[in-house]
Design a protein around this motif. Structure first.
Motif, PDB file in Angstrom:
ATOM      1  N   SER A  98       0.822  -1.199   0.000  1.00 34.10           N
ATOM      2  CA  SER A  98       0.000   0.000   0.000  1.00 34.10           C
ATOM      3  C   SER A  98       0.865   1.262   0.000  1.00 34.10           C
ATOM      4  O   SER A  98       0.533   2.252  -0.648  1.00 34.10           O
ATOM      5  CB  SER A  98      -0.928  -0.007   1.214  1.00 34.10           C
ATOM      6  N   ALA A  99       1.974   1.230   0.721  1.00 37.73           N
ATOM      7  CA  ALA A  99       2.877   2.380   0.767  1.00 37.73           C
ATOM      8  C   ALA A  99       3.542   2.624  -0.581  1.00 37.73           C
ATOM      9  O   ALA A  99       3.775   3.753  -0.988  1.00 37.73           O
ATOM     10  CB  ALA A  99       3.939   2.169   1.842  1.00 37.73           C
ATOM     11  N   LYS A 100       3.828   1.534  -1.271  1.00 38.16           N
ATOM     12  CA  LYS A 100       4.516   1.626  -2.556  1.00 38.16           C
ATOM     13  C   LYS A 100       3.609   2.182  -3.650  1.00 38.16           C
ATOM     14  O   LYS A 100       4.049   2.915  -4.529  1.00 38.16           O
ATOM     15  CB  LYS A 100       5.005   0.230  -2.943  1.00 38.16           C
ATOM     16  N   GLY A 101       2.349   1.812  -3.627  1.00 40.80           N
ATOM     17  CA  GLY A 101       1.423   2.252  -4.655  1.00 40.80           C
ATOM     18  C   GLY A 101       1.389   1.278  -5.815  1.00 40.80           C
ATOM     19  O   GLY A 101       1.721   0.106  -5.667  1.00 40.80           O
ATOM     20  N   VAL A 102       1.023   1.778  -6.974  1.00 43.75           N
ATOM     21  CA  VAL A 102       0.917   0.926  -8.161  1.00 43.75           C
ATOM     22  C   VAL A 102       1.907   1.402  -9.218  1.00 43.75           C
ATOM     23  O   VAL A 102       2.195   2.592  -9.322  1.00 43.75           O
ATOM     24  CB  VAL A 102      -0.520   0.938  -8.739  1.00 43.75           C
ATOM     25  N   PRO A 103       2.419   0.450 -10.011  1.00 43.96           N
ATOM     26  CA  PRO A 103       3.392   0.855 -11.036  1.00 43.96           C
ATOM     27  C   PRO A 103       2.704   1.512 -12.241  1.00 43.96           C
ATOM     28  O   PRO A 103       1.630   1.102 -12.654  1.00 43.96           O
ATOM     29  CB  PRO A 103       4.052  -0.460 -11.434  1.00 43.96           C
ATOM     30  N   ASN A 104       3.357   2.504 -12.794  1.00 48.86           N
ATOM     31  CA  ASN A 104       2.922   3.123 -14.035  1.00 48.86           C
ATOM     32  C   ASN A 104       3.199   2.117 -15.154  1.00 48.86           C
ATOM     33  O   ASN A 104       4.305   1.583 -15.248  1.00 48.86           O
ATOM     34  CB  ASN A 104       3.694   4.426 -14.255  1.00 48.86           C
ATOM     35  N   ASP A 152      -0.149   5.031  -0.287  1.00 50.54           N
ATOM     36  CA  ASP A 152      -0.898   5.577   0.837  1.00 50.54           C
ATOM     37  C   ASP A 152       0.062   6.305   1.786  1.00 50.54           C
ATOM     38  O   ASP A 152       0.973   5.680   2.337  1.00 50.54           O
ATOM     39  CB  ASP A 152      -1.600   4.428   1.568  1.00 50.54           C
ATOM     40  N   PRO A 153      -0.131   7.615   2.005  1.00 49.73           N
ATOM     41  CA  PRO A 153       0.785   8.380   2.867  1.00 49.73           C
ATOM     42  C   PRO A 153       0.852   7.846   4.306  1.00 49.73           C
ATOM     43  O   PRO A 153       1.923   7.844   4.912  1.00 49.73           O
ATOM     44  CB  PRO A 153       0.222   9.804   2.844  1.00 49.73           C
ATOM     45  N   LEU A 154      -0.270   7.387   4.831  1.00 46.70           N
ATOM     46  CA  LEU A 154      -0.263   6.838   6.189  1.00 46.70           C
ATOM     47  C   LEU A 154       0.598   5.573   6.234  1.00 46.70           C
ATOM     48  O   LEU A 154       1.417   5.406   7.129  1.00 46.70           O
ATOM     49  CB  LEU A 154      -1.680   6.534   6.669  1.00 46.70           C
ATOM     50  N   HIS A 155       0.427   4.710   5.273  1.00 48.76           N
ATOM     51  CA  HIS A 155       1.214   3.468   5.248  1.00 48.76           C
ATOM     52  C   HIS A 155       2.678   3.752   4.953  1.00 48.76           C
ATOM     53  O   HIS A 155       3.561   3.057   5.466  1.00 48.76           O
ATOM     54  CB  HIS A 155       0.616   2.484   4.246  1.00 48.76           C
ATOM     55  N   GLN A 156       2.960   4.773   4.161  1.00 45.43           N
ATOM     56  CA  GLN A 156       4.350   5.175   3.936  1.00 45.43           C
ATOM     57  C   GLN A 156       4.998   5.597   5.252  1.00 45.43           C
ATOM     58  O   GLN A 156       6.114   5.180   5.572  1.00 45.43           O
ATOM     59  CB  GLN A 156       4.424   6.312   2.914  1.00 45.43           C
ATOM     60  N   ARG A 157       4.273   6.385   6.026  1.00 44.19           N
ATOM     61  CA  ARG A 157       4.807   6.857   7.309  1.00 44.19           C
ATOM     62  C   ARG A 157       4.958   5.698   8.294  1.00 44.19           C
ATOM     63  O   ARG A 157       5.962   5.618   9.014  1.00 44.19           O
ATOM     64  CB  ARG A 157       3.916   7.956   7.898  1.00 44.19           C
ATOM     65  N   LEU A 158       3.984   4.799   8.334  1.00 42.56           N
ATOM     66  CA  LEU A 158       4.080   3.651   9.235  1.00 42.56           C
ATOM     67  C   LEU A 158       5.284   2.770   8.887  1.00 42.56           C
ATOM     68  O   LEU A 158       6.006   2.331   9.771  1.00 42.56           O
ATOM     69  CB  LEU A 158       2.790   2.824   9.203  1.00 42.56           C
ATOM     70  N   THR A 159       5.508   2.529   7.605  1.00 41.29           N
ATOM     71  CA  THR A 159       6.655   1.701   7.222  1.00 41.29           C
ATOM     72  C   THR A 159       7.977   2.417   7.532  1.00 41.29           C
ATOM     73  O   THR A 159       8.948   1.774   7.920  1.00 41.29           O
ATOM     74  CB  THR A 159       6.594   1.270   5.738  1.00 41.29           C
TER      75      THR A 159
END
Length: 132
Positions: free
Chosen positions: A53-59, A69-76
């Motif tokens: 979720s933090a990584k997102g999806v590839p172009n 997801d910014p929240l999951h980025q911060r949690l990781t």
């Protein structure tokens, strides 16, 4: 034993060799599953979810990831900081108990969180230059 808590048992500069095998990571560094009696498989599932979720999806064109997801980025990020602090505490104790000029051996450390899901809770090798 727990190498982060040797102060009561092992004096400074007392060992000719300080060795650790694999430095076990903190299972749930932010206590996100506290009180649930989570198993390692549940923690691994949580980590996989947070990392994806933090990584997102590839172009599709560039392959670059976006939309994490910014929240999951911060949690990781916070989880990784806790793991790095834990590993640093462990190694600082090894350094403290080794006699000056003697050997300190660290056999194995996992890769940083979210970089390799098979080995999700270690530190980057570059971190050791500033970690202790």
């Amino acid at each position: 034993g727990d190498s982060t808590n040797l102060r009561r048992w092992v004096p400074d500069d007392s060992m000719d060799l300080a060795y650790t095998g694999f430095i076990d990571p903190l299972l749930d560094p932010l206590n996100l599953l506290a009180g649930s009696g989570a198993t390692i498989h549940q923690v691994e599932s949580m980590m996989e979810h947070l990392c994806a979720s933090a990584k997102g999806v590839p172009n599709e064109t560039t392959g670059e990831y976006r939309g994490g997801d910014p929240l999951h980025q911060r949690l990781t990020e916070l989880m990784q900081e806790k793991q790095e602090d834990w590993h640093s505490q462990w190694v600082v104790e090894l350094i403290r108990i080794a006699k000056p000029g003697k050997y300190i051996i660290i056999e194995d450390v996992g890769w940083p969180g979210c970089s390799d899901m098979a080995d999700w809770a270690g530190v980057d090798t570059e971190r050791w230059h500033t970690a202790v």
